[in-house]
Design a protein around this motif. Sequence first.
Motif, PDB file in Angstrom:
ATOM      1  N   GLU A   1       3.642  17.787   5.159  1.00  0.00           N
ATOM      2  CA  GLU A   1       2.647  17.325   4.174  1.00  0.00           C
ATOM      3  C   GLU A   1       1.579  18.415   3.960  1.00  0.00           C
ATOM      4  O   GLU A   1       1.127  18.646   2.834  1.00  0.00           O
ATOM      5  CB  GLU A   1       2.023  16.004   4.661  1.00  0.00           C
TER       6      GLU A   1
ATOM      7  N   ASN B   1      -5.315   9.844  13.375  1.00  0.00           N
ATOM      8  CA  ASN B   1      -3.947   9.412  13.038  1.00  0.00           C
ATOM      9  C   ASN B   1      -3.176  10.418  12.187  1.00  0.00           C
ATOM     10  O   ASN B   1      -1.963  10.431  12.199  1.00  0.00           O
ATOM     11  CB  ASN B   1      -3.968   8.040  12.365  1.00  0.00           C
ATOM     12  N   PHE B   2      -3.893  11.238  11.417  1.00  0.00           N
ATOM     13  CA  PHE B   2      -3.263  12.353  10.703  1.00  0.00           C
ATOM     14  C   PHE B   2      -4.066  13.599  11.030  1.00  0.00           C
ATOM     15  O   PHE B   2      -4.833  14.098  10.220  1.00  0.00           O
ATOM     16  CB  PHE B   2      -3.183  12.072   9.192  1.00  0.00           C
TER      17      PHE B   2
ATOM     18  N   VAL C   1      -4.498  15.402   6.934  1.00  0.00           N
ATOM     19  CA  VAL C   1      -5.705  15.009   6.196  1.00  0.00           C
ATOM     20  C   VAL C   1      -6.667  16.191   6.090  1.00  0.00           C
ATOM     21  O   VAL C   1      -7.346  16.368   5.079  1.00  0.00           O
ATOM     22  CB  VAL C   1      -6.353  13.751   6.811  1.00  0.00           C
TER      23      VAL C   1
ATOM     24  N   TRP D   1      -5.260  18.138   3.142  1.00  0.00           N
ATOM     25  CA  TRP D   1      -5.613  17.562   1.829  1.00  0.00           C
ATOM     26  C   TRP D   1      -6.921  18.178   1.341  1.00  0.00           C
ATOM     27  O   TRP D   1      -7.087  18.473   0.173  1.00  0.00           O
ATOM     28  CB  TRP D   1      -5.858  16.054   1.939  1.00  0.00           C
TER      29      TRP D   1
ATOM     30  N   THR E   1     -12.638  10.821   6.377  1.00  0.00           N
ATOM     31  CA  THR E   1     -11.502   9.910   6.460  1.00  0.00           C
ATOM     32  C   THR E   1     -11.595   9.181   7.788  1.00  0.00           C
ATOM     33  O   THR E   1     -11.759   9.807   8.833  1.00  0.00           O
ATOM     34  CB  THR E   1     -10.179  10.704   6.391  1.00  0.00           C
TER      35      THR E   1
ATOM     36  N   GLU F   1     -12.401   8.139   2.359  1.00  0.00           N
ATOM     37  CA  GLU F   1     -11.049   7.565   2.391  1.00  0.00           C
ATOM     38  C   GLU F   1     -10.999   6.731   3.659  1.00  0.00           C
ATOM     39  O   GLU F   1     -10.831   7.243   4.754  1.00  0.00           O
ATOM     40  CB  GLU F   1     -10.019   8.698   2.371  1.00  0.00           C
TER      41      GLU F   1
ATOM     42  N   ARG G   1      -1.464   3.958  10.470  1.00  0.00           N
ATOM     43  CA  ARG G   1      -1.793   4.681   9.232  1.00  0.00           C
ATOM     44  C   ARG G   1      -2.803   3.846   8.472  1.00  0.00           C
ATOM     45  O   ARG G   1      -2.776   2.614   8.555  1.00  0.00           O
ATOM     46  CB  ARG G   1      -0.552   4.825   8.333  1.00  0.00           C
ATOM     47  N   CYS G   2      -3.619   4.511   7.680  1.00  0.00           N
ATOM     48  CA  CYS G   2      -4.505   3.723   6.812  1.00  0.00           C
ATOM     49  C   CYS G   2      -3.674   3.004   5.770  1.00  0.00           C
ATOM     50  O   CYS G   2      -4.109   2.006   5.203  1.00  0.00           O
ATOM     51  CB  CYS G   2      -5.577   4.603   6.189  1.00  0.00           C
ATOM     52  N   THR G   3      -2.455   3.497   5.532  1.00  0.00           N
ATOM     53  CA  THR G   3      -1.564   2.870   4.557  1.00  0.00           C
ATOM     54  C   THR G   3      -0.586   1.876   5.187  1.00  0.00           C
ATOM     55  O   THR G   3       0.292   1.345   4.496  1.00  0.00           O
ATOM     56  CB  THR G   3      -0.724   3.954   3.846  1.00  0.00           C
TER      57      THR G   3
ATOM     58  N   SER H   1       3.175   2.776   2.642  1.00  0.00           N
ATOM     59  CA  SER H   1       2.801   4.033   3.299  1.00  0.00           C
ATOM     60  C   SER H   1       3.723   5.157   2.856  1.00  0.00           C
ATOM     61  O   SER H   1       4.703   4.937   2.148  1.00  0.00           O
ATOM     62  CB  SER H   1       2.848   3.868   4.819  1.00  0.00           C
ATOM     63  N   GLY H   2       3.389   6.354   3.308  1.00  0.00           N
ATOM     64  CA  GLY H   2       4.265   7.492   3.039  1.00  0.00           C
ATOM     65  C   GLY H   2       4.117   8.053   1.642  1.00  0.00           C
ATOM     66  O   GLY H   2       5.096   8.479   1.022  1.00  0.00           O
ATOM     67  N   ALA H   3       2.875   8.104   1.139  1.00  0.00           N
ATOM     68  CA  ALA H   3       2.645   8.642  -0.204  1.00  0.00           C
ATOM     69  C   ALA H   3       2.927  10.137  -0.261  1.00  0.00           C
ATOM     70  O   ALA H   3       2.737  10.852   0.724  1.00  0.00           O
ATOM     71  CB  ALA H   3       1.200   8.377  -0.620  1.00  0.00           C
TER      72      ALA H   3
ATOM     73  N   PHE I   1      -4.839  10.476  -3.704  1.00  0.00           N
ATOM     74  CA  PHE I   1      -4.725   9.506  -2.610  1.00  0.00           C
ATOM     75  C   PHE I   1      -6.094   8.899  -2.305  1.00  0.00           C
ATOM     76  O   PHE I   1      -7.067   9.621  -2.072  1.00  0.00           O
ATOM     77  CB  PHE I   1      -4.188  10.212  -1.362  1.00  0.00           C
TER      78      PHE I   1
HETATM   79  C1  UN1 Z   1      -3.798   8.078   6.642  1.00  0.00           C
HETATM   80  O1  UN1 Z   1      -3.244   7.195   7.290  1.00  0.00           O
HETATM   81  O2  UN1 Z   1      -5.026   8.322   6.779  1.00  0.00           O
HETATM   82  O3  UN1 Z   1       0.602   7.832   2.627  1.00  0.00           O
HETATM   83  C2  UN1 Z   1      -3.081   8.966   5.702  1.00  0.00           C
HETATM   84  C3  UN1 Z   1       0.720   8.027   3.845  1.00  0.00           C
HETATM   85  C4  UN1 Z   1       0.466   9.415   4.365  1.00  0.00           C
HETATM   86  C5  UN1 Z   1      -0.980   9.629   4.599  1.00  0.00           C
HETATM   87  C6  UN1 Z   1      -1.674   8.578   5.407  1.00  0.00           C
HETATM   88  N1  UN1 Z   1       0.955  10.367   3.400  1.00  0.00           N
HETATM   89  O4  UN1 Z   1       1.061   7.153   4.622  1.00  0.00           O
END
Ligand code: UN1
Length: 503
Positions: free
Chosen positions: A113, A159-160, A164, A167, A237, A260, A293-295, A451-453, A459
């Motif tokens: 990533e 977590n990342f 992150v 990014w 973040t 974020e 993950r935040c996602t 998740s997994g964008a 984002f």
């Molecule tokens: C996060 O959990 O802060 O979309 C980022 C996603 C990853 C990024 C997550 N590409 O799950």
Amino acid sequence: MSVLSRLGLDGELSGAWSNGGAMSTNGELLESYNPATGELLGTVRMAGVEEYESIVANAQAAFKKWRMVPAPKRGEIIRQAGEALRRHKDDLGALVTMEMGKILSEGLGEVQESIDMADLAVGMSRQLCGQTMHSERPGHRMYEQWHPLGIVGIITAFNFPNAVWAWNAMVAAIAGDTMIWKPSLKTPLTAIATHKIIDEVFTANGHPGVMNLIIGADATVGETMIHDRRLPLISATGSTRMGRHVGTVVAQRLGRSLLELGGNNAIIVEKDADLGIAVPGIVFGACGTSGQRCTSTRRIYLHEDIADSVIDKLVSVYKTITIGNPLDGGILMGPLIDEDAVKMYESALETIQAQGGEILVGGERLDGPGHFVKPTLVRAHDGMDIVKHETFAPILYVFTYSDLEDAIARQNDVDQGLSSAIFTNSFRASETFLSHMGSDCGIANVNIGTSGAEIGGAFGGEKETGGGREAGSDAWKAYMRRQTNTLNWSTDLPLAQGVRFDV
Ligand code: UN1
């Protein structure tokens, strides 16, 4: 040679890195442990406000030089940074896994990533486009241009621990900014290894001081940083609690923040959904990265006609999830980050039961040196307050519905607004979900999980997720300042709006 040695992480490490190397630090000793084994990975001597001050001076001096480099030439250095990450991908990915606990495939994916971010930023460096407008006055021209902002403060979560940062850093660098990175104290080694790899490239190109790293306490270094007027942008973040504080402090000095924050992401499964993709999509979203993950998927809304069969499938898949050392092949779930995270998981389970949730599978920690827990599926109801909160653990709440609009309204009825998804083969259902009457989240997907964008899109999310956008699309604008220019090439001085002022 071990991964740690190859990345230059042996011995006591400094917590302050600037101008091409480590600075001497004398703060507390920070220890980094492998959350899967309890093994001590390394130690860092933390930095304080004194080192922070020197770093700001370095970043200010570097900014004066860096902003003079044409953006595409800045992009060329980021291209080299991406190449450096490619060379170190295997070691860095393994380190992410060892220090954070995500499975190796995800550790490598995280570094990928960052590499993708570098590639994207190289292209962006030739596309920092402003608009031109037609002036209402004869012989006049209007346009806007984007200038570098200054020093960007980058605060990242555990977590990342690599992506992150990328990014922000890749984009800030091509934008002409310098930066100070304050990583999570839970993943300092990944931050040091990442910084060293990238800073070597910048220093070799004659630009030390663009990338800076400080590992220090939130109460001292963190507070100083967010209050600091010399940092026009703070990109943070992490949790909503942290972001609310950062946002408030930065707003008070009328600085800019890019937040974020937490998510509470849901998937809606319509009765016509392809369950062959919906079930793995849900399981990856809820159990991937051990729900950290935040996602991560926290809630699912199942159409009542298919709910029982989806729940049966999920329960049986949950029982097959392999939990163990995330470096080992065949493992799908590693540990939580630390003992506090396990405590939060356990306390959430108590609350779930007290509020009338039914644990369908999982619901316990595993013995052993690491911080392992079982992925947990809970039959929930809307009266449960806990479902409105983000627990950073693999706990998935299951709801049923009969009417899509009702499911969307319930999905939206939380304070967070990061990611969302629907599984359906119906054009009408997916368009409803994506319309202005649909999901209120920053990310809304069809037939893939929450998740997994990919990095190509912007984002981030709405409401208590903080409103910031990082990574792709036009997210670069947050790292630059816009200037509107009106140029008069006529021999008169007409005023706008027809105003007359004859002297
Ligand atoms: C996060 O959990 O802060 O979309 C980022 C996603 C990853 C990024 C997550 N590409 O799950």
